[in-house]
Design an enzyme around this catalytic site. Structure first.
Site, PDB file in Angstrom:
ATOM      1  N   GLN A 164       0.649  -1.074   0.107  1.00 39.15           N
ATOM      2  CA  GLN A 164      -0.198   0.152  -0.091  1.00 39.15           C
ATOM      3  C   GLN A 164       0.770   1.295  -0.016  1.00 39.15           C
ATOM      4  OE1 GLN A 164      -2.056  -0.382   3.622  1.00 39.15           O
ATOM      5  NE2 GLN A 164      -0.298  -1.228   4.538  1.00 39.15           N
ATOM      6  N   TYR A 193     -10.767   6.271  19.210  1.00 39.09           N
ATOM      7  CA  TYR A 193     -10.912   4.983  18.204  1.00 39.09           C
ATOM      8  C   TYR A 193     -10.410   3.797  18.778  1.00 39.09           C
ATOM      9  CZ  TYR A 193      -9.967   2.020  14.317  1.00 39.09           C
ATOM     10  OH  TYR A 193      -9.905   0.672  13.254  1.00 39.09           O
ATOM     11  N   ASP A 217      -0.313   0.613  13.519  1.00 41.98           N
ATOM     12  CA  ASP A 217       0.008   1.738  14.099  1.00 41.98           C
ATOM     13  C   ASP A 217       0.299   1.592  15.659  1.00 41.98           C
ATOM     14  OD1 ASP A 217      -2.632   1.922  15.629  1.00 41.98           O
ATOM     15  OD2 ASP A 217      -3.157   2.089  13.403  1.00 41.98           O
ATOM     16  N   CYS A 272      -2.501 -12.235   7.985  1.00 40.68           N
ATOM     17  CA  CYS A 272      -3.346 -12.827   8.950  1.00 40.68           C
ATOM     18  C   CYS A 272      -4.316 -13.950   8.300  1.00 40.68           C
ATOM     19  CB  CYS A 272      -4.365 -11.694   9.677  1.00 40.68           C
ATOM     20  SG  CYS A 272      -5.436 -11.141   8.589  1.00 40.68           S
ATOM     21  N   ASP A 292      -8.456  -4.965  13.164  1.00 39.95           N
ATOM     22  CA  ASP A 292      -8.104  -3.485  12.989  1.00 39.95           C
ATOM     23  C   ASP A 292      -7.527  -3.724  11.648  1.00 39.95           C
ATOM     24  OD1 ASP A 292      -8.144  -1.031  13.660  1.00 39.95           O
ATOM     25  OD2 ASP A 292      -6.010  -1.042  14.391  1.00 39.95           O
ATOM     26  N   TYR A 367     -11.788  12.062  12.162  1.00 40.76           N
ATOM     27  CA  TYR A 367     -12.329  11.496  11.055  1.00 40.76           C
ATOM     28  C   TYR A 367     -13.258  12.445  10.537  1.00 40.76           C
ATOM     29  CZ  TYR A 367     -10.847   6.668  11.631  1.00 40.76           C
ATOM     30  OH  TYR A 367     -10.134   5.562  11.529  1.00 40.76           O
ATOM     31  N   GLU A 369     -16.624  12.599  10.759  1.00 44.42           N
ATOM     32  CA  GLU A 369     -17.756  11.875  10.843  1.00 44.42           C
ATOM     33  C   GLU A 369     -17.846  10.961  11.891  1.00 44.42           C
ATOM     34  OE1 GLU A 369     -17.705   9.853   6.950  1.00 44.42           O
ATOM     35  OE2 GLU A 369     -15.779   9.508   7.107  1.00 44.42           O
TER      36      GLU A 369
HETATM   37  N1  SPM Z   1      -5.588   1.675  13.758  1.00 45.27           N
HETATM   38  C1  SPM Z   1      -6.534   2.272  12.916  1.00 45.27           C
HETATM   39  C2  SPM Z   1      -6.821   1.547  11.726  1.00 45.27           C
HETATM   40  C3  SPM Z   1      -8.167   2.290  10.970  1.00 45.27           C
HETATM   41  N2  SPM Z   1      -8.763   1.189  10.347  1.00 45.27           N
HETATM   42  C4  SPM Z   1      -9.630   1.480   9.282  1.00 45.27           C
HETATM   43  C5  SPM Z   1     -10.588   2.614   9.444  1.00 45.27           C
HETATM   44  C6  SPM Z   1     -10.347   3.672   8.569  1.00 45.27           C
HETATM   45  C7  SPM Z   1     -11.575   4.708   8.334  1.00 45.27           C
HETATM   46  N3  SPM Z   1     -11.234   5.581   7.635  1.00 45.27           N
HETATM   47  C8  SPM Z   1     -11.925   6.861   8.118  1.00 45.27           C
HETATM   48  C9  SPM Z   1     -12.050   7.870   7.321  1.00 45.27           C
HETATM   49  C10 SPM Z   1     -12.612   9.168   7.926  1.00 45.27           C
HETATM   50  N4  SPM Z   1     -12.921  10.193   7.266  1.00 45.27           N
END
Ligand code: SPM
Length: 379
Positions: A164, A193, A217, A272, A292, A367, A369
């Protein structure tokens, strides 16, 4: 020549119409009259001429007026008088253009429009400038496709891994922000989160066996070790994400990624899916599985040809390795994406073992949102 930076001023958007006109457009408040370009345009032209901008009128086959105006410093204005209900003026200029002059131009246009349309304007809205071609990209749309402008001011890290594109940008409000394949994943501000995907403080992880899928992360791992579980196994496919976060997302991971092994955790840099399959074969179980993984799946498995199949495979394998009294946690989607959420919930009904679930909505600071998180358990 490629412009280094273009400032877009998207100024007066003036929806005006009468009751005979077709539906005016979503941003029209209470329409009143049709726009007559024959009377509207000449008055507006005088303003562009005063600014020494040269007009080119374009053929519209009777559909209102479209003119482009080029002026000093390559300044460009586009005036569109739609037949029904809407006048738009877009002004584009380079960053080094004279902002005061541009503001004067916009003010003059706005004032003139109010006069020309004789108080019949139902709404006039000058939008903030869009900055295009900037070195640091500040536009990261929401999951439901709305444009959001962040306050990113620095590219901290960018690299393509085998899986990625990895970016870490600095935001004044949110700290460093991890963006994977252009999806904003997590900012240093986003403890909410991590807390939500760990069950919002309702779980007691002490002495438990925990499996984290993804989580490169280090946010979950760093919070989880504080609770002294028996063992946390984290499976993340991308060493480069781990290395980048270890260096630049310390507000999220602390020092937990400095070592791949600790007293109560191990990080396996692996895909995984095969590891989960191996655990299923061995009959290994976990008290908690926390998914995650990235929202856009990274799949190396040939058997999944759609995102949903991949998600279902992960879900099914996770539930198989879940202890009968265990819990599976994951993030879902934006609260507004009800269709995608329903589809996800449909997948939960198609697993090899019947499950029940609950969900909660959390505000994750970066986010912009509301975000849905799921808890799933075996029935
Ligand atoms: N540890 C964090 C991993 C995140 N997992 C995916 C979530 C991605 C969500 N994107 C959100 C965009 C918000 N505008």
């Amino acid at each position: 020549m490629v412009p280094e930076q273009i400032l877009d001023k998207d100024p007066p958007t003036l929806p005006v119409s009468d009751s005979e006109a077709p539906s005016p457009g979503p941003n029209c408040a209470s329409p009143r009259m049709k726009v007559d370009s024959a009377t509207t345009v000449p008055d507006l032209l005088s303003i562009f001429h005063e600014q020494e901008m040269t007009e080119t009128a374009h053929e519209t086959n009777g559909h209102g007026y479209l003119g482009t105006f080029v002026g000093k410093n390559g300044r460009l204005a586009i005036l569109r008088v739609h037949s029904h209900a809407l006048v738009t003026i877009d002004l584009q200029c380079y960053e080094e253009d004279n902002i005061a002059q541009l503001d004067n131009l916009l003010n003059a246009l706005e004032t003139k429009l109010k006069v020309i349309l004789n108080g019949n304007i139902t709404r006039i809205k000058r939008l903030p400038a869009l900055v295009r071609g900037a070195e640091v990209d500040r536009y990261w749309p929401t999951a439901d496709g709305r444009l959001v402008e962040y306050d990113m001011d620095q590219i901290v890290y960018e690299e393509d891994s085998a899986y990625q594109n990895i970016k870490i940008l600095h935001s004044q409000q949110y700290g460093n922000v991890l963006i994977l394949d252009n999806d904003l994943n997590l900012a240093e501000s986003d403890l909410a989160y991590t807390q939500a995907i760990m069950g919002s403080g309702r779980e007691n992880y002490a002495g438990k066996e925990v499996l984290i899928l993804g989580g490169g992360d280090g946010g979950i791992l760093s919070e989880m070790v504080k609770q002294k579980p028996k063992m946390i196994t984290m499976l993340d496919i991308d060493q480069k994400v781990i290395d980048a976060c270890k260096k630049y997302m310390r507000g999220t991971c602390g020092n937990i990624l400095d070592n791949l092994k600790g007293d109560c955790y191990q990080i396996l840099v692996e895909d995984c899916v095969p590891v989960l399959k191996k655990y299923v074969q061995e009959g290994k179980t976990f008290d908690y599985v926390i998914n995650d993984l990235t929202a856009i799946p990274i799949s190396t498995q040939p058997e999944e040809d759609s995102t949903w199949e991949f998600l279902r495979l992960i879900l099914d394998l996770s539930i198989k390795v879940l202890h009968p009294s265990g819990k599976y946690f994951t993030q879902g989607n934006a609260e507004t994406l009800t269709e995608a959420l329903s589809l996800y919930e449909e997948q939960l009904g198609k697993l090899s073992c019947p499950v029940a679930f609950s969900k909660e909505v959390t505000c994750v600071p970066s986010y912009l949102e509301q975000w849905v998180f799921y808890s799933v358990w075996k029935k």
